[in-house]
Enzyme design. Structure first.
Site, PDB file in Angstrom:
ATOM      1  CD  GLU A 125       0.471   0.956   3.142  1.00 57.93           C
ATOM      2  OE1 GLU A 125       1.376   0.744   3.942  1.00 57.93           O
ATOM      3  OE2 GLU A 125       0.123   2.107   2.767  1.00 57.93           O
ATOM      4  NE  ARG A 145      -0.054  11.079   0.255  1.00 57.82           N
ATOM      5  CZ  ARG A 145      -0.486  12.153  -0.369  1.00 57.82           C
ATOM      6  NH1 ARG A 145       0.134  13.312  -0.210  1.00 57.82           N
ATOM      7  NH2 ARG A 145      -1.547  12.085  -1.152  1.00 57.82           N
ATOM      8  CG  ASN A 175       7.526   4.363   2.411  1.00 58.79           C
ATOM      9  OD1 ASN A 175       6.865   5.045   1.634  1.00 58.79           O
ATOM     10  ND2 ASN A 175       6.992   3.685   3.401  1.00 58.79           N
ATOM     11  CG  LEU A 222      11.815  18.648  -2.878  1.00 59.27           C
ATOM     12  CD1 LEU A 222      11.984  19.293  -4.255  1.00 59.27           C
ATOM     13  CD2 LEU A 222      13.178  18.200  -2.336  1.00 59.27           C
ATOM     14  N   GLY A 269       8.743  11.702  10.595  1.00 58.51           N
ATOM     15  CA  GLY A 269       8.315  10.742  11.622  1.00 58.51           C
ATOM     16  C   GLY A 269       7.295   9.815  11.004  1.00 58.51           C
ATOM     17  CB  CYS A 319       5.652   4.392   6.773  1.00 57.36           C
ATOM     18  SG  CYS A 319       4.034   3.695   6.983  1.00 57.36           S
ATOM     19  CE  LYS A 334       6.411   0.006   9.803  1.00 59.37           C
ATOM     20  NZ  LYS A 334       6.401  -0.752   8.555  1.00 59.37           N
TER      21      LYS A 334
HETATM   22  C1  UDX Z   1       4.319   7.690   4.119  1.00 60.33           C
HETATM   23  C2  UDX Z   1       4.324   7.604   2.609  1.00 60.33           C
HETATM   24  O1  UDX Z   1       4.098   8.910   2.063  1.00 60.33           O
HETATM   25  C3  UDX Z   1       3.210   6.657   2.137  1.00 60.33           C
HETATM   26  O2  UDX Z   1       3.242   6.543   0.722  1.00 60.33           O
HETATM   27  C4  UDX Z   1       3.447   5.286   2.780  1.00 60.33           C
HETATM   28  O3  UDX Z   1       2.445   4.369   2.393  1.00 60.33           O
HETATM   29  C5  UDX Z   1       3.441   5.428   4.299  1.00 60.33           C
HETATM   30  O4  UDX Z   1       4.450   6.371   4.706  1.00 60.33           O
HETATM   31  P1  UDX Z   1       2.970   8.904   6.024  1.00 60.33           P
HETATM   32  O5  UDX Z   1       4.060   8.374   6.881  1.00 60.33           O
HETATM   33  O6  UDX Z   1       1.560   8.717   6.431  1.00 60.33           O
HETATM   34  O7  UDX Z   1       3.103   8.247   4.521  1.00 60.33           O
HETATM   35  O8  UDX Z   1       3.170  10.481   5.902  1.00 60.33           O
HETATM   36  P2  UDX Z   1       3.908  11.456   4.884  1.00 60.33           P
HETATM   37  O9  UDX Z   1       2.905  12.442   4.441  1.00 60.33           O
HETATM   38  O10 UDX Z   1       4.647  10.698   3.869  1.00 60.33           O
HETATM   39  O11 UDX Z   1       4.974  12.225   5.850  1.00 60.33           O
HETATM   40  C6  UDX Z   1       5.953  11.441   6.470  1.00 60.33           C
HETATM   41  C7  UDX Z   1       6.826  12.393   7.299  1.00 60.33           C
HETATM   42  O12 UDX Z   1       7.597  13.234   6.429  1.00 60.33           O
HETATM   43  C8  UDX Z   1       6.039  13.328   8.217  1.00 60.33           C
HETATM   44  O13 UDX Z   1       6.715  13.425   9.454  1.00 60.33           O
HETATM   45  C9  UDX Z   1       6.081  14.665   7.499  1.00 60.33           C
HETATM   46  O14 UDX Z   1       6.036  15.759   8.401  1.00 60.33           O
HETATM   47  C10 UDX Z   1       7.445  14.592   6.817  1.00 60.33           C
HETATM   48  N1  UDX Z   1       7.530  15.423   5.608  1.00 60.33           N
HETATM   49  C11 UDX Z   1       6.764  15.108   4.527  1.00 60.33           C
HETATM   50  C12 UDX Z   1       8.436  16.478   5.588  1.00 60.33           C
HETATM   51  O15 UDX Z   1       9.110  16.765   6.573  1.00 60.33           O
HETATM   52  N2  UDX Z   1       8.556  17.210   4.439  1.00 60.33           N
HETATM   53  C13 UDX Z   1       7.814  16.945   3.327  1.00 60.33           C
HETATM   54  O16 UDX Z   1       7.956  17.647   2.324  1.00 60.33           O
HETATM   55  C14 UDX Z   1       6.877  15.867   3.370  1.00 60.33           C
END
Ligand code: UDX
Length: 439
Positions: A151, A154, A211, A253, A260, A263, A266
């Site tokens: 999957e 997000r 990821n 970006l 955090g 996903c 980990k």
């Molecule tokens: C992520 C992947 O995007 C998703 O495809 C996968 O299935 C699960 O892991 P998620 O962890 O829910 O999803 O959140 P995401 O929106 O990806 O953000 C992950 C982390 O990156 C967050 O802590 C967010 O604050 C940080 N982030 C994201 C940034 O610091 N900068 C960004 O530009 C985008």
């Protein structure tokens, strides 16, 4: 078509509900009786925008069912999704597959008809093969296949990500399994969603590689933002300037206090471990993991540096505790590093998060005497020496600056998500610190 989904966490509950919305008959199974009892009434244990309505709708339209008895749930199912947790194993960072293997064993003992067993959880490369072996050993007579269908949901936009995915990835070993999954995802054909059919191991690696690459983009822009501060550049414009290159893309970006969630931390660790096991180390991703850890610690020092030095105990307001907006999830949130460090530096904290307060309290029990849990951003700013924006919830984007000014003891804002325009804040009489944007 009828399917079974084993596990009702983020992945299982969202996937099962969305498949039901596609018109599939879905039985979601979980050992947690309490959880199943609540789900049957449409009570959702997680905060995911739109999920509650979709669950209730599909229960009402008799396509979505919940139960604890796996054996019964398997009757007539053409596909059985394993969507149980695969947390980081304590100590070594490998993915803990005990729940996946337990589900596989139970399916082996109870499956009566041919079905495709589908790993939906994020599982290390080779798990599909291992699951096949487990089932074959327990039930050599059984006709079945094992596929991988990772999957890409997000948190906070999981339903949209399922219903309008960039792509569907299916790792299968034969046409029979492929045909069943093709039929299951038929509703996406209308959107012309690309469906990649490939080998199981390839599908498993695609998930980790995706990821890890996204985490790399974030660690990259976070380090670039530090350099921007040194050379007097603006990281927001750097993001735009490089993101306009179609080969880079503008998403992921945005600099922040470090990634955090359940996903990225980990999955990057698990991929690094797998690569080391196969003697093909991923040095870049090892650096990303390290860079992100250091980032969270450096944010705490940045906050302390922005506060006037005197021996009085400081009051710091923290807006946002969850790892990102539109979720109540605290897993690997930067606040888990920053808050304890500030408490240990004799700061008192006033905190607010729109959805994460309940989850957050569970994580900060031992610091409770130093934390005031507030009802909104303004209450959190009362009499504070500095206000820190840690999670970019929409409701923090247009705070009444005049009101804040009157409530705060010192007018210092530390914006770790760059949600404000530095000029506007300064014109309102605040000392403003953000990341990668020296004004
Ligand atoms: C992520 C992947 O995007 C998703 O495809 C996968 O299935 C699960 O892991 P998620 O962890 O829910 O999803 O959140 P995401 O929106 O990806 O953000 C992950 C982390 O990156 C967050 O802590 C967010 O604050 C940080 N982030 C994201 C940034 O610091 N900068 C960004 O530009 C985008």
């Amino acid at each position: 078509m009828k399917i079974t989904v084993v596990g009702t966490g983020y992945v299982g509950l969202v996937s099962g509900t969305c498949f039901a919305e596609f018109g599939v008959n879905v039985v979601c199974v979980d050992k947690d009786r309490e959880k199943i009892k609540k789900l049957k009434k449409g009570i959702i244990p997680i905060f995911e925008p739109g999920l509650e309505e979709l669950v209730k709708k599909n229960i009402k339209e008799k396509r979505l069912f919940f139960q604890t008895n796996l054996s019964e749930s398997l009757n007539g199912s053409e596909a059985v999704f394993i969507a149980v947790g695969t947390p980081s194993r304590r100590g070594d960072g490998h993915a803990d597959l005990s729940y996946v293997y337990a589900a596989a064993k139970e399916i082996a003992k109870n499956l009566k008809n041919y079905a495709v067993i589908v790993n939906k959880s994020t599982v290390p490369i080779g798990t599909g093969k291992e699951v096949h072996k487990i089932i074959e050993e327990i039930n050599p007579q059984l006709e079945f296949d094992v596929a991988s269908n990772p999957e890409f949901l997000r948190e906070g936009s999981a339903i949209n990500d399922f219903m309008r995915p960039d792509r569907v990835v299916i790792g299968s070993e034969n046409q029979r399994a492929q045909n069943i999954l093709k039929e299951l995802y038929r509703p996406l054909y209308l959107l012309e969603t690309p469906i990649l059919f490939t080998k199981r191991e390839t599908a498993e690696l695609i998930k980790y590689a995706a990821n890890s690459f996204l985490a790399t983009k974030i660690a990259f822009i976070n380090e670039i933002s530090d350099l921007c501060e040194k050379v007097g550049a603006n990281v927001s414009d750097v993001s735009i300037g490089i993101g306009l290159d179609g080969r880079i893309g503008k998403k992921f970006l945005h600099p922040g206090p470090g990634y955090g969630g359940s996903c990225f931390p980990k999955d990057t660790l698990a991929l690094v471990k797998t690569a080391q096991d196969y003697k093909s180390p991923l040095k870049l991703i090892e650096q990303v993991v390290d860079s992100n850890k250091k980032r969270k610690r450096s944010m705490y020092r940045r906050i302390l540096k922005a506060i006037p030095k005197d021996n009085s105990n400081k009051i710091i307001s923290i807006l946002g505790l969850t790892f990102k907006p539109n979720t109540d999830d605290m897993r690997d949130s930067p606040s888990l590093d920053i808050i304890p460090s500030l408490v240990k530096s004799n700061c008192k904290l006033r905190v607010f998060d729109p959805e994460g307060m309940l989850e957050a309290k569970k994580n900060f029990l031992k610091y409770d005497s130093k934390i005031t849990w507030c009802k909104n951003a303004y209450e959190a700013s009362e009499n504070s020496d500095a206000l820190v924006i840690l999670t970019e919830w929409n409701q923090f984007r247009a705070l009444d600056l005049n009101k804040l000014k009157k409530l705060m003891k010192r007018q210092i804002i530390i914006d770790l998500r760059n949600i404000y325009n530095p000029r506007e804040i300064k014109e309102n009489g605040f000392e403003y610190h953000s990341i990668g944007r020296s004004i």
